[in-house]
Design an enzyme around this catalytic site. Structure first.
Site, mmCIF file in Angstrom:
data_model
loop_
_atom_site.group_PDB
_atom_site.id
_atom_site.type_symbol
_atom_site.label_atom_id
_atom_site.label_comp_id
_atom_site.label_asym_id
_atom_site.label_seq_id
_atom_site.Cartn_x
_atom_site.Cartn_y
_atom_site.Cartn_z
ATOM 1 N N HIS A 1 -10.886 -2.730 11.187
ATOM 2 C CA HIS A 1 -9.744 -3.529 10.722
ATOM 3 C C HIS A 1 -9.505 -4.647 11.740
ATOM 4 C CE1 HIS A 1 -5.254 -3.401 9.254
ATOM 5 N NE2 HIS A 1 -5.933 -4.357 8.669
ATOM 6 N N ARG B 1 0.844 -1.194 0.000
ATOM 7 C CA ARG B 1 0.000 0.000 0.000
ATOM 8 C C ARG B 1 0.885 1.251 0.000
ATOM 9 N NH1 ARG B 1 -1.893 0.844 4.360
ATOM 10 N NH2 ARG B 1 -1.235 -0.978 5.538
ATOM 11 N N GLY C 1 0.350 -20.139 18.638
ATOM 12 C CA GLY C 1 -0.589 -21.021 19.349
ATOM 13 C C GLY C 1 -0.603 -20.789 20.851
ATOM 14 N N ASN D 1 -0.697 -18.057 22.252
ATOM 15 C CA ASN D 1 -1.609 -16.946 22.564
ATOM 16 C C ASN D 1 -2.954 -17.464 23.082
ATOM 17 O OD1 ASN D 1 0.326 -15.056 21.794
ATOM 18 N ND2 ASN D 1 -0.369 -15.022 19.658
ATOM 19 N N SER E 1 -1.546 -3.575 10.331
ATOM 20 C CA SER E 1 -1.117 -4.454 9.246
ATOM 21 C C SER E 1 0.146 -5.216 9.631
ATOM 22 C CB SER E 1 -0.857 -3.628 7.989
ATOM 23 O OG SER E 1 -2.029 -2.927 7.646
ATOM 24 N N ASP F 1 -9.314 -10.098 8.611
ATOM 25 C CA ASP F 1 -8.818 -8.740 8.369
ATOM 26 C C ASP F 1 -9.834 -7.632 8.631
ATOM 27 O OD1 ASP F 1 -6.437 -7.256 7.490
ATOM 28 O OD2 ASP F 1 -7.609 -6.664 5.758
ATOM 29 N N ARG G 1 2.609 -4.018 17.824
ATOM 30 C CA ARG G 1 3.984 -4.430 18.115
ATOM 31 C C ARG G 1 4.610 -3.423 19.060
ATOM 32 N NH1 ARG G 1 6.546 -7.984 14.232
ATOM 33 N NH2 ARG G 1 4.914 -8.689 12.816
ATOM 34 N N ARG H 1 2.555 -11.866 -0.522
ATOM 35 C CA ARG H 1 1.226 -12.248 -0.021
ATOM 36 C C ARG H 1 0.686 -13.463 -0.750
ATOM 37 N NH1 ARG H 1 -1.494 -8.752 4.032
ATOM 38 N NH2 ARG H 1 0.081 -7.176 4.416
ATOM 39 N N TYR I 1 -1.264 -3.355 -6.856
ATOM 40 C CA TYR I 1 -1.009 -4.207 -5.692
ATOM 41 C C TYR I 1 -2.068 -4.124 -4.598
ATOM 42 C CZ TYR I 1 1.959 -7.215 -2.904
ATOM 43 O OH TYR I 1 2.461 -8.288 -2.219
ATOM 44 N N ASN J 1 6.682 -8.138 2.123
ATOM 45 C CA ASN J 1 5.217 -8.018 2.038
ATOM 46 C C ASN J 1 4.655 -8.952 0.957
ATOM 47 O OD1 ASN J 1 2.692 -6.869 2.887
ATOM 48 N ND2 ASN J 1 2.687 -5.577 1.044
ATOM 49 N N LYS K 1 -9.505 -2.525 1.489
ATOM 50 C CA LYS K 1 -9.315 -1.381 2.379
ATOM 51 C C LYS K 1 -10.096 -0.146 1.914
ATOM 52 C CE LYS K 1 -7.170 -3.976 4.955
ATOM 53 N NZ LYS K 1 -5.842 -4.127 5.445
ATOM 54 N N CYS L 1 0.587 -7.434 11.928
ATOM 55 C CA CYS L 1 0.786 -7.559 13.373
ATOM 56 C C CYS L 1 0.057 -8.761 13.959
ATOM 57 C CB CYS L 1 0.383 -6.275 14.088
ATOM 58 S SG CYS L 1 1.509 -4.913 13.750
ATOM 59 N N GLY L 2 -0.368 -9.703 13.118
ATOM 60 C CA GLY L 2 -0.817 -10.979 13.669
ATOM 61 C C GLY L 2 -2.302 -11.308 13.573
ATOM 62 N N LYS L 3 -3.086 -10.592 12.781
ATOM 63 C CA LYS L 3 -4.519 -10.914 12.694
ATOM 64 C C LYS L 3 -4.764 -12.282 12.064
ATOM 65 C CE LYS L 3 -5.663 -7.147 10.548
ATOM 66 N NZ LYS L 3 -4.291 -6.594 10.608
ATOM 67 N N THR L 4 -4.152 -12.524 10.891
ATOM 68 C CA THR L 4 -4.385 -13.801 10.212
ATOM 69 C C THR L 4 -3.948 -14.952 11.114
ATOM 70 O OG1 THR L 4 -4.101 -12.741 8.077
ATOM 71 C CG2 THR L 4 -3.856 -15.129 8.126
HETATM 72 P P1 GTP Z 1 -2.295 -7.792 7.418
HETATM 73 O O1 GTP Z 1 -2.725 -8.842 6.457
HETATM 74 O O2 GTP Z 1 -1.238 -6.888 6.864
HETATM 75 O O3 GTP Z 1 -3.414 -7.007 7.988
HETATM 76 O O4 GTP Z 1 -1.470 -8.558 8.605
HETATM 77 P P2 GTP Z 1 -1.982 -9.427 9.848
HETATM 78 O O5 GTP Z 1 -2.335 -8.524 10.974
HETATM 79 O O6 GTP Z 1 -2.982 -10.415 9.421
HETATM 80 O O7 GTP Z 1 -0.615 -10.167 10.299
HETATM 81 P P3 GTP Z 1 -0.191 -11.704 10.146
HETATM 82 O O8 GTP Z 1 -1.015 -12.622 10.983
HETATM 83 O O9 GTP Z 1 -0.069 -12.025 8.718
HETATM 84 O O10 GTP Z 1 1.259 -11.664 10.810
HETATM 85 C C1 GTP Z 1 2.261 -10.814 10.316
HETATM 86 C C2 GTP Z 1 3.617 -11.248 10.820
HETATM 87 O O11 GTP Z 1 3.625 -11.290 12.244
HETATM 88 C C3 GTP Z 1 4.002 -12.643 10.344
HETATM 89 O O12 GTP Z 1 5.341 -12.638 9.920
HETATM 90 C C4 GTP Z 1 3.817 -13.507 11.576
HETATM 91 O O13 GTP Z 1 4.675 -14.606 11.578
HETATM 92 C C5 GTP Z 1 4.083 -12.538 12.729
HETATM 93 N N1 GTP Z 1 3.297 -12.914 13.932
HETATM 94 C C6 GTP Z 1 1.975 -13.195 13.985
HETATM 95 N N2 GTP Z 1 1.592 -13.558 15.237
HETATM 96 C C7 GTP Z 1 2.703 -13.482 16.004
HETATM 97 C C8 GTP Z 1 2.958 -13.730 17.401
HETATM 98 O O14 GTP Z 1 2.082 -14.091 18.185
HETATM 99 N N3 GTP Z 1 4.244 -13.522 17.816
HETATM 100 C C9 GTP Z 1 5.245 -13.124 16.969
HETATM 101 N N4 GTP Z 1 6.463 -12.955 17.477
HETATM 102 N N5 GTP Z 1 5.037 -12.894 15.660
HETATM 103 C C10 GTP Z 1 3.791 -13.063 15.174
HETATM 104 C C1 SPV Z 2 -2.990 -4.498 5.198
HETATM 105 O O1 SPV Z 2 -2.012 -3.840 4.806
HETATM 106 O O2 SPV Z 2 -3.580 -4.265 6.283
HETATM 107 C C2 SPV Z 2 -3.474 -5.628 4.387
HETATM 108 C C3 SPV Z 2 -2.917 -5.801 3.049
HETATM 109 O O3 SPV Z 2 -4.351 -6.364 4.818
HETATM 110 S S1 SPV Z 2 -3.634 -4.744 1.887
HETATM 111 O O4 SPV Z 2 -4.743 -5.450 1.244
HETATM 112 O O5 SPV Z 2 -2.608 -4.443 0.878
HETATM 113 O O6 SPV Z 2 -4.123 -3.554 2.508
HETATM 114 MN MN MN Z 3 -4.926 -5.860 7.032
#
Ligand code: GTP
Ligand code: SPV
Ligand code: MN
Length: 599
Positions: A241, A71, A508, A510, A263, A288, A411, A380, A212, A378, A221, A265-268
């Site tokens: 979000h 983005r 896990g 968490n 973004s 998301d 973070r 994906r 992208y 980044n 978004k 920071c661990g949602k997925t």
């Molecule tokens: P967007 O799709 O950008 O919104 O990201 P998201 O918030 O879904 O983050 P995602 O779950 O993809 O995690 C992003 C990064 O953080 C990855 O590299 C993960 O491995 C790392 N991560 C996720 N959960 C944890 C956690 O509990 N601890 C640590 N140390 N890293 C984590």
């Molecule tokens: C984010 O950046 O929070 C994402 C990826 O989920 S994007 O679709 O590029 O916004």
């Molecule tokens: Mn996101």
């Protein structure tokens, strides 16, 4: 279907006017069929954008241009009539002036290309919470990804033909082709010509120059957050979000949790985590975005408006996120900017497979130790949510699921503890409004810098954030029964030791924090009342089987009073940006926090 077959003059004229301006070679109205999906994939293979992978099945590798990998927040604009309505967290541009700029850019921009018109629904088509959109685009990559991420179907066209409201989305990669000009694998415009623009008052999105993710898949978004947040403000609901997960205890009791983390920071990861605590189960509703509305019973109901995951690839493994890996194993995925292995699979940093010589994200030879990353940070994957082995059976329930707990987090290497429960709805809104996080590769620029990111919505709120805080407060105030509102928590999986190692194992593990949150929502679960909120008492957090030093546990669960006192002036400066639109209740929360810390 041809444009001339459309009966709704508003829809037909809108498409025709853009076609006249953009001068594409063809105009196609999409229907969401598998045939259409395969056709676009084949076009992308021919163009060199996609490589068909040997594994997983029916999947493709995609490479983007070097300049088009995330983005672009600096090129993202909110074009409200009045500047003050966009607020201090957005780049504002005068709408009339922006339309002129865009008109110049879009003139002839689709020459040599096909214009696709994508009818899509955010949310199950029949859900009362769902909303429709139409995206005009000249990118077959966008068509393919919209097929995965949203519900693309002729039903939406029929509904719009019958008069249903829709958000007008227009997108071009901004790279017209002259008569004899050969195309490149990833057409796009240079950074200074990229414009991701939003017209909140007319519910329109116009995006130029990038192909992208969030810049181009306009349902995500741009619509589901920036435009939807404005619709939500006007209609009395929330567009957030947030991931949504279903948590089941060993006794079979279910709670639904929504969580806003910035973004990457661990949602997925949290949405599909495999609990390490025996007997607990996590299932996914969304990873998301959450759209939430108060139900007649006074509870807050959430739907996931999306149909797929657009997840961060690096760091995803059987160890960190096995359910994401299993979702990808089912195939039907697009991998953008990962590495490609010699046997026609994909690879990224921290993948389960050992690194071996391969082709990197830019399709250059790569070998372990060469000093470059094989995948872009980044990089994906795009994959249908329905394939997730832990997708909850009710994930498409048109009524949504009732949320029991809302989590905020980000973070933070220091100061912020592992878990903290808000003292009230207002205090919870204060926690959301004071969220801060170290920036990631999900947006261009600033990675690693700490910034305030209220509600993880700074890049995504379509209006003045002060008003957005007020909207959250109002929702709480107007709820018929406050005890039925979700409880609010703040979590931080990212504390580090002074030497820079993670203090908390995360992923896990968490589940241990989720269990405490579950218990708190049930009126059980012990907490210590502190100046910053209710923290888990050392014996309330189930740490059995974890090898943690007492010192680390103590650091994760303690109130760092000196650290918080240092943060206070930063919060004051952060709040000052919102001027007289900062709700009184939040200023009071800050004063109360200060008083508690100084007591
Ligand atoms: P967007 O799709 O950008 O919104 O990201 P998201 O918030 O879904 O983050 P995602 O779950 O993809 O995690 C992003 C990064 O953080 C990855 O590299 C993960 O491995 C790392 N991560 C996720 N959960 C944890 C956690 O509990 N601890 C640590 N140390 N890293 C984590
Ligand atoms: C984010 O950046 O929070 C994402 C990826 O989920 S994007 O679709 O590029 O916004
Ligand atoms: Mn996101």
């Amino acid at each position: 279907m041809q444009v001339t077959d459309l009966k709704n003059p508003a829809l037909r004229t809108w498409i025709q006017e853009w076609a006249e301006l953009c001068t594409p070679d063809h105009v196609v109205i999409c229907d969401g069929s598998k045939q259409e999906y395969d056709h676009c994939c084949n076009l992308l293979v021919k163009a060199g954008t996609f490589i068909k992978l040997d594994a997983p099945a029916n999947s493709y590798h995609c490479r983007s241009d070097l300049s088009d990998v995330a983005r672009v927040e600096d090129r993202t604009f909110i074009c409200s009539t009045r500047k003050e309505d966009a607020g201090p967290s957005n780049h504002w541009h005068d709408p009339a002036d922006m339309r002129q700029v865009l008109k110049g850019l879009f003139k002839g921009c689709m020459k040599g290309r096909t214009m696709f018109v994508i009818p899509f629904s955010m949310g199950p088509v029949e859900s009362p919470i769902a909303k429709f959109g139409m995206e005009i685009t000249d990118s077959p990559y966008v068509v393919v990804n919209m097929h995965i991420m949203t519900r693309v179907c002729s039903k939406v066209t029929a509904k719009v033909e019958a008069g249903a409201e829709f958000v007008r989305c227009v997108h071009s990669v901004g790279a017209p082709l002259a008569e004899t000009q050969a195309d490149v694998p990833w057409p796009c415009a240079p950074i200074e010509k990229k414009y991701i623009t939003h017209f909140p008052e007319t519910r329109e999105i116009i995006s130029f120059g990038s192909g992208y993710g969030g810049n181009a898949l306009l349902g995500k978004k741009c619509f589901a957050l920036r435009i939807a947040s404005v619709q939500a403000r006007d209609e009395g609901w929330l567009a957030e979000h947030m991931l949504i997960l279903k948590l089941t205890s060993p006794a079979g009791v279910v709670k639904y949790v929504a969580a806003a983390f910035p973004s990457a920071c661990g949602k997925t990861n949290l949405a599909m985590m495999e609990p390490t605590l025996a007997g607990w189960k996590v299932e996914t509703i969304g990873d998301d975005i959450a759209w939430m509305k108060l139900g007649a019973d006074g509870r807050l109901y959430a739907i996931n408006p999306e149909a797929g995951f657009f997840g961060v690839a690096p760091g995803t493994s059987m160890k960190s996120n096995p359910n994401a890996m299993r979702t990808l194993d089912q195939g039907n995925a697009v991998f953008t900017n990962t590495g490609i292995t010699m046997d026609g699979g994909v690879w990224w940093e921290d993948h389960d497979a050992a690194p071996a010589p391969m082709v990197d994200w830019q399709r250059r030879p790569w070998s372990p130790g060469c000093g470059r990353k094989a995948a872009h940070p980044n990089a994906r994957f795009t994959v249908p949510a329905a394939q997730c082995p832990v997708i909850a059976s009710e994930w498409e329930d048109p009524a949504g699921v009732p949320i029991d707990a809302i989590l905020f987090g980000g973070r933070r290497a220091s100061v912020v503890p592992l878990a903290n429960e808000a003292l009230s709805w207002e205090h919870g809104v204060f926690l959301g409004a004071t969220m801060a996080s170290e920036m990631t590769a999900a947006a261009i620029g600033g990675a690693g810098q700490l910034r305030f990111d209220p509600f993880a919505m700074v890049p995504f709120c379509g209006y003045h954030m002060g008003d957005y805080f007020a909207h959250w407060l109002k929702l709480g105030a107007q709820a018929p029964d406050r005890s039925r509102l979700p409880r609010i928590f703040y979590v931080n999986w990212f504390r580090k030791s002074p030497a820079g190692k993670w203090l908390w194992p995360g992923f896990g593990e968490n589940s241990r924090v989720l269990k405490w949150i579950f218990d708190r929502c049930n009126g059980q679960g012990k907490a210590v009342s502190t100046a910053i909120g209710n923290l888990p008492s050392a014996d309330a957090l189930d740490l059995t089987g974890l090898r943690m030093t007492d010192e680390d546990t103590q650091a994760l669960l303690a109130v760092d009073r000196a650290g918080w006192l240092e943060v206070l002036p930063q919060i004051e400066a952060h709040f000052a940006r919102f001027g007289n639109r900062l709700p009184e209740a939040l200023a009071k929360q800050l004063a109360d926090l200060k008083a508690r810390l100084e007591a």
